[in-house]
Design a protein around this motif. Structure first.
Motif, short mmCIF file in Angstrom:
data_model
loop_
_atom_site.label_atom_id
_atom_site.label_comp_id
_atom_site.label_asym_id
_atom_site.label_seq_id
_atom_site.Cartn_x
_atom_site.Cartn_y
_atom_site.Cartn_z
N ASN A 45 0.84 -1.19 0.00
CA ASN A 45 0.00 0.00 0.00
C ASN A 45 0.88 1.24 0.00
N LEU A 46 0.90 1.96 -1.13
CA LEU A 46 1.77 3.13 -1.26
C LEU A 46 1.29 4.30 -0.42
N PHE A 47 0.02 4.29 -0.04
CA PHE A 47 -0.52 5.43 0.72
C PHE A 47 -0.06 5.41 2.17
N ASP A 48 -0.21 4.28 2.85
CA ASP A 48 0.17 4.24 4.26
C ASP A 48 1.40 3.37 4.53
N LYS A 49 2.08 2.95 3.45
CA LYS A 49 3.33 2.19 3.54
C LYS A 49 3.17 0.84 4.25
N SER A 50 1.99 0.28 4.18
CA SER A 50 1.75 -1.03 4.77
C SER A 50 1.74 -2.08 3.66
N TYR A 51 1.67 -3.35 4.06
CA TYR A 51 1.56 -4.39 3.06
C TYR A 51 0.64 -5.49 3.59
#
Length: 502
Positions: free
Chosen positions: A300-306
């Motif tokens: 997830n590029l928005f919140d830097k999660s995966y």
């Protein structure tokens, strides 16, 4: 020869409503139209006419082989800018776009010639060559690009691209299965076919929830639909077979009601020859492709999660329709989930790391908290795993090639039933092959017309087996996977799908 003159060779009048034999056809003329509008009927010098359609191709293509003793290639100034018009049908079928191959100027749309090949001299005074043709949309796709943003349901974006006069500008009917997801999508200067392919990969069926669509052209028009839609009506009712085929013709009755016409009809159901191009049991290839197990990591590029999701073929199989099983029945897997290693009980789909994929997801890219599929971004991994496996099950599953008598009402995407006898059975009644009989979807068709007869070469696919393999019984888990032993909601209905027709 005047501008509108068509040279026609006199021929015997035939009854277009009754086939004289299986493989009979009605093709009154094949008109070649050059760049200046001059026309000539080339049917009397035609050696072979081929028409190709496929659920993997966005346009109908074909070829015509000509033995030219009048030097028409020079007289007509043939150069690859011509059109070819004809009307092909099986005698006795109803007159409709779904029943005939109508490329006439009067009621259909002629094909565009784009190439000349294989020109050679057969003997003194006779030259042969092959003219290659395709639908108008094939040529439009080469000449235009789509640079536009679409917001809303994905099926509406496809309709816009097909109908837009700046893109494909198609006048043909397009049969659309409604998508259940919507999102804003930006097409970055792609050809219309590539743009639709991008949308098709993100589309989810509104009825069956299957991931991934097919966009293809047949001789009757365009389709934008899922694999599940080819198998079912409304996503849950078993679709009736368009035609049944038998490798060996059934015995004709000896009573007085058995007529010659009965034999012709029976011959249309008979298969001249068949072969399995490939089957689902290339376990090594399907393992590497992620057909059985697939780990998808979404960043997830928005919140830097995966997020990590493991696709399991056997857990997911019952959630979507398949060729031989609709609804929650005994799961007719193409391959069982019995243990594959000597030191544990893990089945072939329990090894998620057989294929590992990484993808990015960007919620709020267009001010919407959704991922690539127009759903919650956390679902991107699972949906990608489902889409990849479904495509592999079709493309790399059981593939059957049949040679049958020509029937102009059969098209790519139709469901057929192939009755293959069990040649190894000791039963004298010749029961059906327990695995490879059953339902198939036609994926490719070659219509082959010669002076003598009309044949069709079909390539068909299935993603299941007719009779389930015996194996360990699967039971539902806490989240409802592995649905077994539930009632099959299969009804016979005559209504057409509530697809959108344009």
């Amino acid at each position: 020869m005047t501008r509108n003159t068509i040279n026609v060779i006199p021929k015997k009048q035939k009854n277009s409503e009754i086939p004289e034999f299986a493989g009979d056809y009605v093709l009154d003329k094949v008109v070649l139209i050059n760049h200046l509008g001059y026309k000539v009927d080339v049917k009397h010098i035609m050696l072979e006419l081929n028409i190709y359609e496929s659920i993997y191709k966005s346009a109908v293509t074909g070829s015509i082989v000509i033995a030219d003793e009048g030097n028409q290639i020079a007289r007509m100034s043939i150069q690859g800018l011509e059109k070819i018009a004809f009307h092909l049908k099986t005698p006795g079928v109803a007159y409709g776009r779904e029943d005939v191959i109508d490329a006439s100027e009067e009621t259909g749309e002629p094909y565009h010639i784009y190439k000349i090949s294989d020109r050679k001299q057969l003997n003194r005074g006779i030259t042969s060559y092959t003219l290659h043709f395709a639908s108008r949309e094939f040529m439009r796709n080469l000449r235009t690009k789509v640079s536009q943003a679409y917001d809303g349901k994905y099926d509406r974006a496809v309709i816009d691209i097909v109908k837009d006069e700046n893109y494909l500008d198609s006048r043909k009917r397009i049969n659309v299965e409604s998508t259940g997801n919507a999102n804003k999508i930006v097409i970055p200067n792609l050809s219309p076919f590539d743009a639709i392919d991008l949308i098709a990969k993100r589309s989810i069926s509104d009825k069956s929830k299957g991931v991934g669509y097919f966009f293809y052209e047949t001789t009757s028009g365009y389709y934008f639909r899922s694999w599940s839609n080819m198998i079912t009506n409304q996503g849950e009712f078993a679709r009736p077979a368009k035609q049944q085929f038998y490798y060996q013709p059934q015995k004709m009755s000896s009573n007085s009601k058995a007529t010659d016409q009965d034999k012709v009809e029976r011959a249309y159901e008979s298969v001249e020859s068949y072969e399995f191009v490939n089957n689902f049991h290339d376990v090594a290839a399907n393992t590497l492709l992620g057909t059985y197990g697939h780990r998808v990591i979404s960043h997830n590029l928005f919140d830097k999660s995966y997020n990590i999701e493991d696709y399991n073929y056997h857990n997911e199989f019952g959630n979507t329709p398949h060729a031989d099983t609709v609804g929650y029945t005994d799961n007719q897997f193409a391959i069982m989930d019995t243990p594959v290693d000597y030191d544990n009980l893990r089945g072939i789909s329990d090894y998620a790391e057989s294929r590992v994929s990484l993808q990015t997801t960007t919620p709020f890219l267009h001010d919407k908290e959704v991922g690539n599929y127009g759903l919650d971004a956390i679902q991107d991994s699972l949906k990608t795993g489902q889409r990849v496996s479904q495509v592999n099950q079709v493309v790399h599953g059981t593939s059957l090639k049949l040679v049958i008598k020509g029937q102009s009402y059969i098209e790519a995407g139709n469901l057929i039933e192939f009755n293959l006898t069990d040649v190894n059975s000791a039963n004298t009644d010749n029961p059906k092959d327990p695995r490879f009989s059953g339902n198939y979807i036609i994926t490719k068709i070659r219509h082959q017309v010669t002076n003598n007869q009309y044949k069709m070469i079909l390539e068909c696919a299935k993603d299941s087996v007719a009779t389930p393999y015996q194996g360990k019984e699967r039971v539902p888990d806490a989240i409802g996977n592995n649905h077994i032993n539930k009632t099959n909601r299969s009804l016979e209905i005559e209504e057409i799908d509530s697809d959108i027709g344009y």
